[in-house]
Write a protein that holds these residues in place. Sequence first.
Motif, PDB file in Angstrom:
ATOM      1  N   ALA A  86       5.846   3.947  44.291  1.00 45.82           N
ATOM      2  CA  ALA A  86       5.175   2.677  43.997  1.00 45.82           C
ATOM      3  C   ALA A  86       5.577   2.164  42.623  1.00 45.82           C
ATOM      4  O   ALA A  86       5.537   2.909  41.651  1.00 45.82           O
ATOM      5  CB  ALA A  86       3.662   2.878  44.058  1.00 45.82           C
ATOM      6  N   PRO A  87       5.968   0.884  42.533  1.00 45.60           N
ATOM      7  CA  PRO A  87       6.321   0.316  41.228  1.00 45.60           C
ATOM      8  C   PRO A  87       5.077  -0.169  40.480  1.00 45.60           C
ATOM      9  O   PRO A  87       3.991  -0.189  41.037  1.00 45.60           O
ATOM     10  CB  PRO A  87       7.206  -0.880  41.603  1.00 45.60           C
ATOM     11  CG  PRO A  87       6.676  -1.323  42.935  1.00 45.60           C
ATOM     12  CD  PRO A  87       6.159  -0.085  43.628  1.00 45.60           C
ATOM     13  N   GLY A  88       5.269  -0.550  39.205  1.00 46.27           N
ATOM     14  CA  GLY A  88       4.231  -1.290  38.497  1.00 46.27           C
ATOM     15  C   GLY A  88       3.532  -0.552  37.382  1.00 46.27           C
ATOM     16  O   GLY A  88       2.937  -1.171  36.509  1.00 46.27           O
ATOM     17  N   SER A  89       3.591   0.792  37.386  1.00 46.18           N
ATOM     18  CA  SER A  89       2.940   1.510  36.285  1.00 46.18           C
ATOM     19  C   SER A  89       3.934   1.713  35.146  1.00 46.18           C
ATOM     20  O   SER A  89       5.122   1.467  35.301  1.00 46.18           O
ATOM     21  CB  SER A  89       2.402   2.850  36.765  1.00 46.18           C
ATOM     22  OG  SER A  89       1.649   3.451  35.734  1.00 46.18           O
ATOM     23  N   GLY A  90       3.423   2.157  33.998  1.00 47.30           N
ATOM     24  CA  GLY A  90       4.307   2.450  32.859  1.00 47.30           C
ATOM     25  C   GLY A  90       4.921   1.224  32.230  1.00 47.30           C
ATOM     26  O   GLY A  90       5.912   1.294  31.516  1.00 47.30           O
ATOM     27  N   GLN A  91       4.341   0.037  32.485  1.00 51.05           N
ATOM     28  CA  GLN A  91       4.918  -1.183  31.906  1.00 51.05           C
ATOM     29  C   GLN A  91       4.726  -1.253  30.388  1.00 51.05           C
ATOM     30  O   GLN A  91       5.437  -1.975  29.707  1.00 51.05           O
ATOM     31  CB  GLN A  91       4.318  -2.430  32.565  1.00 51.05           C
ATOM     32  CG  GLN A  91       4.677  -2.566  34.042  1.00 51.05           C
ATOM     33  CD  GLN A  91       4.437  -3.978  34.540  1.00 51.05           C
ATOM     34  OE1 GLN A  91       4.911  -4.945  33.933  1.00 51.05           O
ATOM     35  NE2 GLN A  91       3.688  -4.112  35.621  1.00 51.05           N
ATOM     36  N   ASN A  99       5.795  -6.154  26.191  1.00 52.91           N
ATOM     37  CA  ASN A  99       5.692  -5.343  24.977  1.00 52.91           C
ATOM     38  C   ASN A  99       6.026  -6.152  23.732  1.00 52.91           C
ATOM     39  O   ASN A  99       5.354  -6.044  22.704  1.00 52.91           O
ATOM     40  CB  ASN A  99       6.622  -4.132  25.064  1.00 52.91           C
ATOM     41  CG  ASN A  99       5.999  -2.995  25.853  1.00 52.91           C
ATOM     42  OD1 ASN A  99       5.080  -2.340  25.390  1.00 52.91           O
ATOM     43  ND2 ASN A  99       6.486  -2.787  27.067  1.00 52.91           N
ATOM     44  N   THR A 100       7.076  -6.944  23.830  1.00 50.89           N
ATOM     45  CA  THR A 100       7.472  -7.759  22.683  1.00 50.89           C
ATOM     46  C   THR A 100       6.370  -8.746  22.342  1.00 50.89           C
ATOM     47  O   THR A 100       6.018  -8.920  21.170  1.00 50.89           O
ATOM     48  CB  THR A 100       8.780  -8.511  23.002  1.00 50.89           C
ATOM     49  OG1 THR A 100       9.746  -7.561  23.447  1.00 50.89           O
ATOM     50  CG2 THR A 100       9.311  -9.234  21.784  1.00 50.89           C
ATOM     51  N   LEU A 101       5.816  -9.359  23.383  1.00 52.24           N
ATOM     52  CA  LEU A 101       4.771 -10.356  23.164  1.00 52.24           C
ATOM     53  C   LEU A 101       3.516  -9.709  22.578  1.00 52.24           C
ATOM     54  O   LEU A 101       2.928 -10.222  21.623  1.00 52.24           O
ATOM     55  CB  LEU A 101       4.438 -11.056  24.498  1.00 52.24           C
ATOM     56  CG  LEU A 101       3.324 -12.105  24.439  1.00 52.24           C
ATOM     57  CD1 LEU A 101       3.657 -13.188  23.421  1.00 52.24           C
ATOM     58  CD2 LEU A 101       3.090 -12.728  25.809  1.00 52.24           C
ATOM     59  N   LEU A 118       2.851  -9.000  33.310  1.00 50.62           N
ATOM     60  CA  LEU A 118       2.637  -7.715  33.985  1.00 50.62           C
ATOM     61  C   LEU A 118       2.693  -7.884  35.501  1.00 50.62           C
ATOM     62  O   LEU A 118       3.133  -7.002  36.218  1.00 50.62           O
ATOM     63  CB  LEU A 118       1.293  -7.106  33.575  1.00 50.62           C
ATOM     64  CG  LEU A 118       1.154  -6.649  32.120  1.00 50.62           C
ATOM     65  CD1 LEU A 118      -0.267  -6.141  31.861  1.00 50.62           C
ATOM     66  CD2 LEU A 118       2.171  -5.562  31.783  1.00 50.62           C
ATOM     67  N   ARG A 119       2.257  -9.045  35.970  1.00 51.21           N
ATOM     68  CA  ARG A 119       2.245  -9.306  37.418  1.00 51.21           C
ATOM     69  C   ARG A 119       3.557  -9.929  37.904  1.00 51.21           C
ATOM     70  O   ARG A 119       3.707 -10.252  39.060  1.00 51.21           O
ATOM     71  CB  ARG A 119       1.068 -10.219  37.771  1.00 51.21           C
ATOM     72  CG  ARG A 119      -0.299  -9.588  37.486  1.00 51.21           C
ATOM     73  CD  ARG A 119      -1.448 -10.419  38.045  1.00 51.21           C
ATOM     74  NE  ARG A 119      -1.627 -11.685  37.335  1.00 51.21           N
ATOM     75  CZ  ARG A 119      -2.464 -11.850  36.294  1.00 51.21           C
ATOM     76  NH1 ARG A 119      -3.211 -10.833  35.870  1.00 51.21           N
ATOM     77  NH2 ARG A 119      -2.575 -13.017  35.704  1.00 51.21           N
ATOM     78  N   GLN A 120       4.498 -10.098  36.984  1.00 42.84           N
ATOM     79  CA  GLN A 120       5.799 -10.716  37.267  1.00 42.84           C
ATOM     80  C   GLN A 120       5.647 -12.094  37.911  1.00 42.84           C
ATOM     81  O   GLN A 120       6.414 -12.482  38.785  1.00 42.84           O
ATOM     82  CB  GLN A 120       6.677  -9.801  38.138  1.00 42.84           C
ATOM     83  CG  GLN A 120       7.138  -8.575  37.365  1.00 42.84           C
ATOM     84  CD  GLN A 120       8.162  -7.738  38.136  1.00 42.84           C
ATOM     85  OE1 GLN A 120       8.866  -8.225  39.000  1.00 42.84           O
ATOM     86  NE2 GLN A 120       8.229  -6.469  37.791  1.00 42.84           N
ATOM     87  N   GLU A 121       4.639 -12.824  37.455  1.00 43.91           N
ATOM     88  CA  GLU A 121       4.437 -14.188  37.953  1.00 43.91           C
ATOM     89  C   GLU A 121       5.264 -15.194  37.165  1.00 43.91           C
ATOM     90  O   GLU A 121       5.468 -16.312  37.616  1.00 43.91           O
ATOM     91  CB  GLU A 121       2.947 -14.561  37.871  1.00 43.91           C
ATOM     92  CG  GLU A 121       2.089 -13.787  38.852  1.00 43.91           C
ATOM     93  CD  GLU A 121       0.608 -13.837  38.504  1.00 43.91           C
ATOM     94  OE1 GLU A 121      -0.170 -13.224  39.238  1.00 43.91           O
ATOM     95  OE2 GLU A 121       0.237 -14.489  37.493  1.00 43.91           O
ATOM     96  N   VAL A 122       5.688 -14.780  35.971  1.00 42.74           N
ATOM     97  CA  VAL A 122       6.596 -15.652  35.224  1.00 42.74           C
ATOM     98  C   VAL A 122       7.929 -14.931  35.072  1.00 42.74           C
ATOM     99  O   VAL A 122       7.987 -13.716  34.928  1.00 42.74           O
ATOM    100  CB  VAL A 122       6.052 -16.036  33.823  1.00 42.74           C
ATOM    101  CG1 VAL A 122       4.814 -16.892  33.946  1.00 42.74           C
ATOM    102  CG2 VAL A 122       5.771 -14.814  32.989  1.00 42.74           C
ATOM    103  N   ALA A 123       9.027 -15.718  35.124  1.00 45.78           N
ATOM    104  CA  ALA A 123      10.368 -15.138  34.994  1.00 45.78           C
ATOM    105  C   ALA A 123      10.873 -15.403  33.579  1.00 45.78           C
ATOM    106  O   ALA A 123      10.536 -16.413  32.971  1.00 45.78           O
ATOM    107  CB  ALA A 123      11.297 -15.770  36.022  1.00 45.78           C
ATOM    108  N   MET A 124      11.676 -14.451  33.096  1.00 48.66           N
ATOM    109  CA  MET A 124      12.103 -14.513  31.697  1.00 48.66           C
ATOM    110  C   MET A 124      13.621 -14.400  31.574  1.00 48.66           C
ATOM    111  O   MET A 124      14.303 -13.942  32.479  1.00 48.66           O
ATOM    112  CB  MET A 124      11.478 -13.354  30.910  1.00 48.66           C
ATOM    113  CG  MET A 124       9.970 -13.330  30.872  1.00 48.66           C
ATOM    114  SD  MET A 124       9.240 -14.599  29.792  1.00 48.66           S
ATOM    115  CE  MET A 124      10.003 -14.238  28.207  1.00 48.66           C
ATOM    116  N   CYS A 125      14.145 -14.844  30.438  1.00 49.28           N
ATOM    117  CA  CYS A 125      15.548 -14.599  30.118  1.00 49.28           C
ATOM    118  C   CYS A 125      15.686 -14.399  28.606  1.00 49.28           C
ATOM    119  O   CYS A 125      14.728 -14.599  27.860  1.00 49.28           O
ATOM    120  CB  CYS A 125      16.439 -15.746  30.605  1.00 49.28           C
ATOM    121  SG  CYS A 125      16.166 -17.302  29.739  1.00 49.28           S
TER     122      CYS A 125
END
Lengths: 406, 364
Positions: A86-91, A99-101, A118-125
């Motif tokens: 299962a993914p999602g832990s250890g973020q 983390n940066t934010l 954390l929910r990956q609802e926003v995409a980043m670059c």
Amino acid sequence: MADAMTEDALREEVRAWLAANWQGLPKPQPGAGGAGWTVSPEQKAWLAKVVEARWAAPRWPEAWFGRGLPDAQARIIEREFAAVGAPGSGQDRTNLWANTLLAGGTEGLKQKLIGPLLRQEVAMCLLYSEPGAGSDLAGIRTKAEKAGDHYVVQGSKVWTSGAATADYGMLIARTDWDASKHAGISFFFLPMKQPGVEVRPLRQITDESHFNEVFITDAIVPEENLLKGLGEGWGVLQTALAYERSVMGEGARGPRSGVAESKTEEPMIALAREAGRLGDPLLRQDLAQVIAYRRLNALNTARAKADLAQGTSSPVMSLGKLAMSRILHEEARVRTAILGAGSLLEGPDHPRAEDANFLTLNAYFTSIGGGTDQIQRNIIGERVLGLPKEPEVDRDIPFREVKSGR
Amino acid sequence: MATLLAEERTALQDAVIRLLADRSAEADVRRTMETLEGYDPALWAQLADMGVTGLLVEEAFGGAGAGPLELEAVMEAAGAALLCSPLLASGVLAVLLLQGLDDAEARGRLLPGIAAGTTLATVALTGDSGTWTEDGVAVTASSDNLSGIASYVLHAQNAHVLLVLARDGDGMAVFEVDPNAAGVAISALPTFDHTLRMGRIVFDGAPGRRLAGAAWPAARAAIDLALVGLAGEQAGGSRRVLDFTIDYAKSRFQFGRAIGSFQAIKHMAADLLLETESAISAARNAAARLAEGAPDADAAVSLAAFACADAFVKTTADAVQMHGGIAFTWTHPAHLYLRRARADAQLFGSPAVHRERYLKALGA
């Protein structure tokens, strides 16, 4: 004893929760045009559950979706998640953006984005490198100027993956031209979906497009999106880069023809056998050497991990990227030697040539990307071997006096 | 193969490092390499007291009963200090050959003296071809009398006992030969590495005592362990040379700055660190695989053999270049290591031979 009880209880709690909630996810699909991995609705729903149950970042304080747990206990949670896939832990260890934010963001921006990240609802670059600032990243010339309650950004960035779909870019820009090179840089979360941000795909030497150029013309970034203080961007960047490096895998890709290579013996040996060249004594020397390079790197990595597990740091870790560059370039060279004139060709009818030629070019992804081999040798020489730095003629003068060529 | 506890191994290695820092410093090495015998008997006796000469000898015969991991650890220290000793000849090749054969009488008679360091034994493995392969053996037995030539025999001129591989009818046998017997003529070979002692032996009907057991398999096993020891020596030597080269690059100033600040030097140093660390990994891995008796031990040993040989040669050669003029002088130690590296790269087969063996071990 009390700790052991707590850890057992925690392990039981995670297991029970996973047993009640985890049902697997569909296989992730790569996005079109090198847009990176898309996040499926199922995955988003799963991550929302993980965040709500406070498993996503257990080391973080309760105010930020966490449990305030020490590392050892957080690892228990990660292990249980990994055990069922299962993914999602250890973020709190791996989510570069969050983390940066969390480390440097304003209260308002954190409230707005930590959860969605954390929910990956926003995409980043990432908006770091520029055409004129590659190895010398602190030489950036993209500028951000204060105008009321926001900043106006002007400049261009390069080697940005996922720019076309990103909601925000982590941007370094120069805010003070009279300060010295490193002191005049600030770090922002730039909203990407606005008229002043234009994304153009880069065509790579492999004829693929995994990266973009980003042209920024009078783009607006709210004051709230500045991390730490003005001129403190270089420090924020170092934190962000450390997170990035700590989670970066090998990154290098294998053959792309799609025609299978041997799984029962060393692929390089199988290729030579297939080409009827395995009896060539000169080629055999090359084969042994390239196989050895890969094997030695694996042995080095295993030794470094063992050292780390015992609490001693190892110089070997920093050698991996340099070693991988040589492995990839040399393997590609030997693949070419195996084919001989066959390597003149390309296309689907000539998959081995396609692979040899692609790998020859793509080897530069590793020997240039993420810091060239030459920069890597500087880092090893200075940080591992303790050799003095080169004098830097532009370090302590106002940046507007720093010479720029291309 | 046998293994000590990890703590015992570390303690042994630390003790050897301390002893060699005291007794195998550069001045000691230079003095010893000018002597006829080429090793320091007093230091050899101290190594014996420490259990190093009998490291691989079974405990029943007065040895430490240790194995590849301990040998590799000790040899890293020996390589770093450029130790001049008959350890590979007597303590590794002869011991392993005797323990690999099937001759209880010879083991009981010879091993206690070898373990104690009072008997120096060596093994005559190859002829003038210097291939260290079965077909390179150029001594022939006829009714237990030996004729022919053995060459590149480590410490032949110092040995009390010669163990000689000889063709015997259709097969091969090991003969114990008294170096002072009639029909044995030993001449010292002039070696490019002055810290090394080798001899060439002409047998002319020399009397030998036939040892029971399968000769070449035992010789092969002995050579493999010697290769692991050699790999340790190469890795340890490479590390030491890199260390003093880095120190020099920090303290030598030209153009107003330490030469190590120049990328021309710094980048060479970074590459050498990769070679050296890879050599250490390869040597330790080969020792571990051999100790476990792992099915891939053959590949691991041959990988270490060429990776460590090439790394030691590259490190020492580049070290001379990085030092500049000072390392072109006899009084600077860099050339001593370069000579040792070039010697080690040919003992028991060249890197090219080991690459070929590695590929074969991988099924090609």
